[in-house]
Design an enzyme around this catalytic site. Structure first.
Site, PDB file in Angstrom:
ATOM      1  CE  LYS A  78      44.994 108.877  63.386  1.00  0.00           C
ATOM      2  NZ  LYS A  78      44.639 108.256  62.021  1.00  0.00           N
TER       3      LYS A  78
ATOM      4  CB  SER B  81      36.918 106.639  66.671  1.00  0.00           C
ATOM      5  OG  SER B  81      38.447 106.137  67.756  1.00  0.00           O
TER       6      SER B  81
END
Length: 429
Positions: free
Chosen positions: A134, A357
């Site tokens: 991110k 994840s």
């Protein structure tokens, strides 16, 4: 020194030196190039000399060079150019912390991939400045908004709903650029992330966990409506999200694999990684297959209902506008349990401390790599974040009581242990 033998289109054997540590799968890729070019008896001296350098063959395949083209020496071979949107953070001294993003390394899996017929390589986005993929979109969203004149430091209040890692990336970039930042986050995310937000000077608002990301988005929209000069970057809708992956992540993968990538497997949070990177890869090789990963408990992409799950960072509960579903070749469901177990295995067996994840992405990559039809192919997956960010999550729950007990043996009294547990496991935000 052993050798691996390939047969060209006229069935003459051509030995390939096995002096490289690269797995057999990539040597098989070299063999495919040899079969397409023809054997030594049908080649020029320059072509024959190239057969001793498998990496040159892979580069030529990536660049689409014809078999008759002369091959330069290994030291002077041109490299596939990568978009210079982000300067290489590992070269020279940077002007500020925002220039440290991108150019993350790749590594092969060697132990958790038992039974795989294809090779699996991982891109370690966990090695970004703030330890997640991110960081890329955080920087690009702010840069694009500044270029458009929508925001400026000292005037604009940035607001963003986040599942955690985007918030950390935005807090890092906002601090470096001088912005005030308000983040909304569902209560399902690890408390350590919220502490990181505050460490960077951001303001944090926690929303009801059963409302998931839609609840965090609604709260952010409410703040924007009420706060003067507030601006929401909208990671789930911003074109700057997939754009940064198209211009950086995609070219990096293409270069690091010398164009031999066959599959890209990635989890879908906002969908930016898979959409932007996938678009770049398919433009260079339409046969590259894109595999999306979503939580089995909340399989919205495959028509299921949005439900609670424990794979932080993916499975937002809706189909993001950023996600280009038309370029996807497959969607694989992974359960929270499978993802957690694999994330733990990656740390213990591969030395890769990553988030839940990442575990989900590797579970899906292994499923693809075990299929007989994919023998000898290269499966690439993205590990989005670093595991230390999940210390207060289910990923590490098996160690909590044990570690507190060891602290007690070292001399901490019971009140200190209770305070420690309250602060580090369930901090008051």
């Amino acid at each position: 020194m052993q050798s691996h033998t390939a047969h060209c289109r006229c069935q003459h054997p051509t030995p390939i030196a096995n002096s490289s540590p690269r797995p057999l799968a990539l040597r098989c890729q070299v063999a495919q190039v040899i079969r397409s070019l023809g054997c030594a008896s049908h080649q020029s001296p320059a072509q024959r000399s190239a057969m001793t350098h498998p990496q040159q063959l892979l580069q030529r395949r990536a660049q689409g060079l014809c078999c008759a083209a002369p091959v330069a020496s290994q030291s002077s071979a041109p490299e596939q150019s990568v978009d210079n949107m982000f300067p290489n953070p590992r070269l020279g001294i940077k002007e500020n912390a925002t220039q440290l993003v991108g150019h993350t390394p790749m590594v092969y899996l060697n132990r958790v991939n038992e039974g795989c017929l294809a090779t699996i390589a991982c891109k370690l986005e966990s090695m970004e400045p703030c330890c997640s993929v991110k960081d890329r979109i955080a920087l690009n969203m702010l840069n694009r908004a500044e270029e458009a004149g929508r925001i400026s430091p000292g005037r604009t209040v940035l607001v963003e709903p986040t599942s955690g890692n985007t918030g950390v990336g935005l807090a890092y970039i906002a601090a470096a650029k001088g912005y005030r930042l308000i983040l909304t986050m569902p209560d399902t995310m690890s408390s350590t992330r919220a502490l990181l937000f505050k460490g960077f000077g951001a303001e944090v608002i926690i929303t009801e966990k059963m409302q998931g990301m839609p609840g965090a988005i609604a709260k952010a929209e409410q703040i924007v409506a009420e706060e003067a000069d507030a601006y929401m970057l909208q990671q789930f809708e911003s074109e700057a999200n997939p754009e940064v992956h198209y211009r950086t992540t995609g070219p990096e993968l293409w270069q690091d694999t010398a164009g031999t990538i066959d599959f890209l497997v990635a989890g879908v949070g906002t969908g930016g990684t898979l959409s932007g990177t996938g678009k770049y890869l398919k433009e260079r090789n339409p046969s590259v297959e894109l595999v999306a990963v979503e939580p089995q408990e909340s399989a919205v992409l495959t028509g299921g209902k949005a439900r609670f799950h424990q794979i932080q960072g993916i499975g937002a509960g809706f189909v993001p506008k950023v996600l280009d579903v038309d370029i996807l070749d497959e969607i694989i469901r992974v359960s929270s349990h499978e993802a957690i177990v694999m994330a733990r295995r990656l740390a213990k067996e591969e030395g890769l401390m990553v988030g839940i994840s990442s575990g989900a992405a590797v579970v899906a990559a292994i499923e693809v790599a075990r299929r007989p039809k994919n023998r000898g192919k290269l499966v690439v997956t993205v590990l989005p974040s670093f595991g230390e960010r999940y210390l207060s999550s289910v990923l590490f729950e098996e160690y909590w009581d044990k570690d507190l007990g060891e602290d007690h043996k070292l001399g901490y009294d019971q009140r200190t242990l209770q305070d420690y547990q309250a602060r580090s496991l369930e901090p008051k935000l």
